[in-house]
Design a protein around this motif. Structure first.
Motif, PDB file in Angstrom:
ATOM      1  N   GLU A 446      14.425   6.399  -0.858  1.00  0.00           N
ATOM      2  CA  GLU A 446      15.213   6.293   0.367  1.00  0.00           C
ATOM      3  C   GLU A 446      14.513   5.403   1.392  1.00  0.00           C
ATOM      4  N   ASN A 447      13.197   5.402   1.389  1.00  0.00           N
ATOM      5  CA  ASN A 447      12.423   4.639   2.373  1.00  0.00           C
ATOM      6  C   ASN A 447      11.597   3.526   1.732  1.00  0.00           C
ATOM      7  N   GLY A 448      11.984   3.108   0.522  1.00  0.00           N
ATOM      8  CA  GLY A 448      11.252   2.052  -0.163  1.00  0.00           C
ATOM      9  C   GLY A 448       9.982   2.573  -0.823  1.00  0.00           C
ATOM     10  N   ILE A 449       9.378   1.753  -1.655  1.00  0.00           N
ATOM     11  CA  ILE A 449       8.100   2.089  -2.294  1.00  0.00           C
ATOM     12  C   ILE A 449       7.085   1.062  -1.801  1.00  0.00           C
ATOM     13  N   TRP A 450       6.309   1.466  -0.820  1.00  0.00           N
ATOM     14  CA  TRP A 450       5.342   0.583  -0.182  1.00  0.00           C
ATOM     15  C   TRP A 450       3.970   0.767  -0.808  1.00  0.00           C
ATOM     16  N   LEU A 451       3.374  -0.337  -1.245  1.00  0.00           N
ATOM     17  CA  LEU A 451       2.041  -0.308  -1.846  1.00  0.00           C
ATOM     18  C   LEU A 451       1.178  -1.425  -1.262  1.00  0.00           C
ATOM     19  N   ASN A 452      -0.105  -1.141  -1.160  1.00  0.00           N
ATOM     20  CA  ASN A 452      -1.074  -2.189  -0.854  1.00  0.00           C
ATOM     21  C   ASN A 452      -1.454  -2.871  -2.167  1.00  0.00           C
ATOM     22  N   ILE A 453      -1.391  -4.172  -2.194  1.00  0.00           N
ATOM     23  CA  ILE A 453      -1.799  -4.908  -3.389  1.00  0.00           C
ATOM     24  C   ILE A 453      -2.974  -5.813  -3.042  1.00  0.00           C
ATOM     25  N   LYS A 454      -3.887  -5.923  -3.971  1.00  0.00           N
ATOM     26  CA  LYS A 454      -5.075  -6.746  -3.777  1.00  0.00           C
ATOM     27  C   LYS A 454      -5.430  -7.379  -5.112  1.00  0.00           C
ATOM     28  N   LYS A 455      -5.682  -8.667  -5.064  1.00  0.00           N
ATOM     29  CA  LYS A 455      -6.024  -9.394  -6.284  1.00  0.00           C
ATOM     30  C   LYS A 455      -7.351  -8.890  -6.835  1.00  0.00           C
ATOM     31  N   ARG A 456      -7.379  -8.648  -8.140  1.00  0.00           N
ATOM     32  CA  ARG A 456      -8.602  -8.175  -8.784  1.00  0.00           C
ATOM     33  C   ARG A 456      -9.611  -9.306  -8.946  1.00  0.00           C
ATOM     34  N   ARG A 457     -10.855  -8.932  -8.864  1.00  0.00           N
ATOM     35  CA  ARG A 457     -11.911  -9.912  -9.085  1.00  0.00           C
ATOM     36  C   ARG A 457     -12.035 -10.209 -10.574  1.00  0.00           C
ATOM     37  N   ALA A 458     -12.285 -11.437 -10.909  1.00  0.00           N
ATOM     38  CA  ALA A 458     -12.419 -11.838 -12.324  1.00  0.00           C
ATOM     39  C   ALA A 458     -13.651 -11.195 -12.930  1.00  0.00           C
TER      40      ALA A 458
END
Length: 458
Positions: A446-458
């Motif tokens: 109902e209120n969206g699915i909010w996530l923090n995303i961060k690129k992984r280090r190689a």
């Protein structure tokens, strides 16, 4: 028990609530109109002023309806009333000989050779999703992103066109608006009044307008593909396979109008359901770091460089995560059938025409069938005690003759997109943004699915 191990579940209907109160609650979120006892009931009868309906959870009855006597429990016309403007006479809403002919034409398109051909366009759509997200690190509303990616998969596999194609982009935009129209049953639908009566609903008029827009755009793609087929220049994709298929019994093909109906359901089913499942899977991984780490390790080995179709077998745990997500958040939470004739279920007399509801939502969480049914536990799929409920109460794609022809497509797509994402990013929940499940076209938040995303280090 870890607080995060029990993911969000919608509130149930309070005991003693009146029919009018339940109807109002259902208009906003159908889950809120359903009593908690359905998570334990084998059969529940609902009485309204106009008819009685039955929600069936007992595995033996589910098997009878879907596998043993499917012709005695055809699809209800209620779904056609709500979605008919978009889907026409597609395989999703038809019954009898009409449905049988459609399945004879559709099933070969998803035959044994097709999964390998689908791998490259699915991977390309996944890489495009990665490219978009790399520019958007931080808090992201994932339902929109997964909808974009799933639509890209559909257009690449169906019409060999990426979402950046102008017509594909227009269809995606129109479908987003169609979703916001929130197709719902109206009182006219429940009472089975003539279709024009429902048009007085402002929401239904808006829904119809967007459906007409989508079908107009899709018709351009179908017409263009027919020209390519006639010229011998059509690519070997799903649209070509469907439009050139011949019914082995009648020798007929889909005509242009029929093909448009089928494209409508492939877009609705293949896009909407995949987007829902992927968004919930990402949320579950964000809230279960140990599980996320296992998926990331598995995915990094496959998507590190030059992945191939044969590598998908190495994503066994990722597949179990997707299966567990589909158990907890089945994209299609309820399937409506109706009794073709008078019958009996657990001592109750079911009248002809009575709605008979199968609920993958309640079956997947049934407290008498599963161990810790509301807990996210992907490892359950490797334990022997899961074999029986997994066979009888796991129905994200239905079962029997009407099992979804694109089930394998959806699982392959989900594993590729989920694995690719986890090989590139870390995800974590956004504080104060716990998603609230609701029954929309599919199970969405109902209120969206909010996530923090961060690129992984190689």
């Amino acid at each position: 028990m870890d607080q995060r191990s029990t993911p969000p579940i919608p509130p149930s209907r309070p005991e003693g609530q009146s029919f009018l109160q339940s109807w109002r609650a259902a208009r906003r979120n159908i889950f809120a109109a359903l009593p908690k006892r359905l998570y334990r009931a084998w059969l529940a009868e609902a009485k309204t002023p106009w008819f009685r309906s039955y929600l069936v959870n007992q595995p033996e009855l589910v098997r009878r309806i879907l596998i043993e006597e499917p012709s005695q429990f055809p699809k209800s016309d209620l779904q056609a009333r709500v979605l008919g403007d978009l889907l026409g006479r597609s395989v999703f809403v038809t019954n009898g000989a009409e449905w049988e002919r459609q399945r004879r034409l559709i099933d070969p398109a998803f035959g044994d050779a097709r999964p390998r051909k689908l791998f490259d366009p699915m991977l390309a759509a996944g890489q495009s999703m990665i490219d978009r997200l790399e520019a958007r690190e931080g808090a992201v509303e994932m339902e929109f992103e997964t909808s974009h990616a799933a639509a890209d998969v559909i257009f690449r596999t169906l019409f060999s066109a990426p979402i950046e194609d102008s017509v594909a982009g227009e269809v995606f935009d129109a479908f987003r608006t169609y979703q916001l129209a929130a197709p719902m049953l109206t009182p006219a639908d429940i009472l089975r009044l003539p279709g024009w009566v429902a048009r007085f609903s402002r929401r239904r008029r808006h829904q119809r307008k967007q459906a007409d827009r989508i079908r107009t755009l899709l018709a351009r793609l179908v017409t263009a593909r027919a020209v390519e087929i006639a010229a011998g220049t059509a690519p070997d994709d799903l649209a070509t396979a469907l439009m050139t298929a011949r019914d082995p019994e009648t020798g007929t093909r889909f005509d242009a109008a029929e093909m448009l109906d089928q494209v409508g359901i492939f877009f609705l089913a293949g896009h909407e359901t995949s987007a829902s499942a992927l968004a919930w899977a990402l949320y579950l991984l964000a809230t279960h770091p140990e599980v996320r780490h296992r998926v990331q390790c598995e995915a990094a080995e496959v998507f590190g460089a030059n992945p191939a179709f044969s590598d998908l077998r190495r994503l066994a745990f990722t597949r179990d995560v997707l299966r567990e997500t589909l158990r907890l958040y089945p994209p299609v939470p309820m399937m409506i059938r109706e009794a073709a004739r008078a019958t009996e279920m657990r001592g109750k007399s079911v009248a002809p025409g009575a709605p008979v509801i199968l609920s993958p939502w309640h079956l997947g969480r049934h407290e008498r069938l599963w161990d810790q049914p509301h807990v996210f536990d992907p490892d359950r799929w490797q334990r022997p005690e899961t074999k029986e409920p997994g066979r009888t109460a796991y129905l994200p794609f239905s079962a029997g003759p009407r099992v979804c022809p694109g089930a394998g497509f959806a699982m392959q797509e989900g594993v590729i997109l989920l694995g690719l994402l986890m090989s590139r990013f870390d995800v974590s929940p956004v504080a104060g943004k716990t998603p609230q499940p609701m029954m929309h076209l599919t199970v969405r938040s109902e209120n969206g699915i909010w996530l923090n995303i961060k690129k992984r280090r190689a």
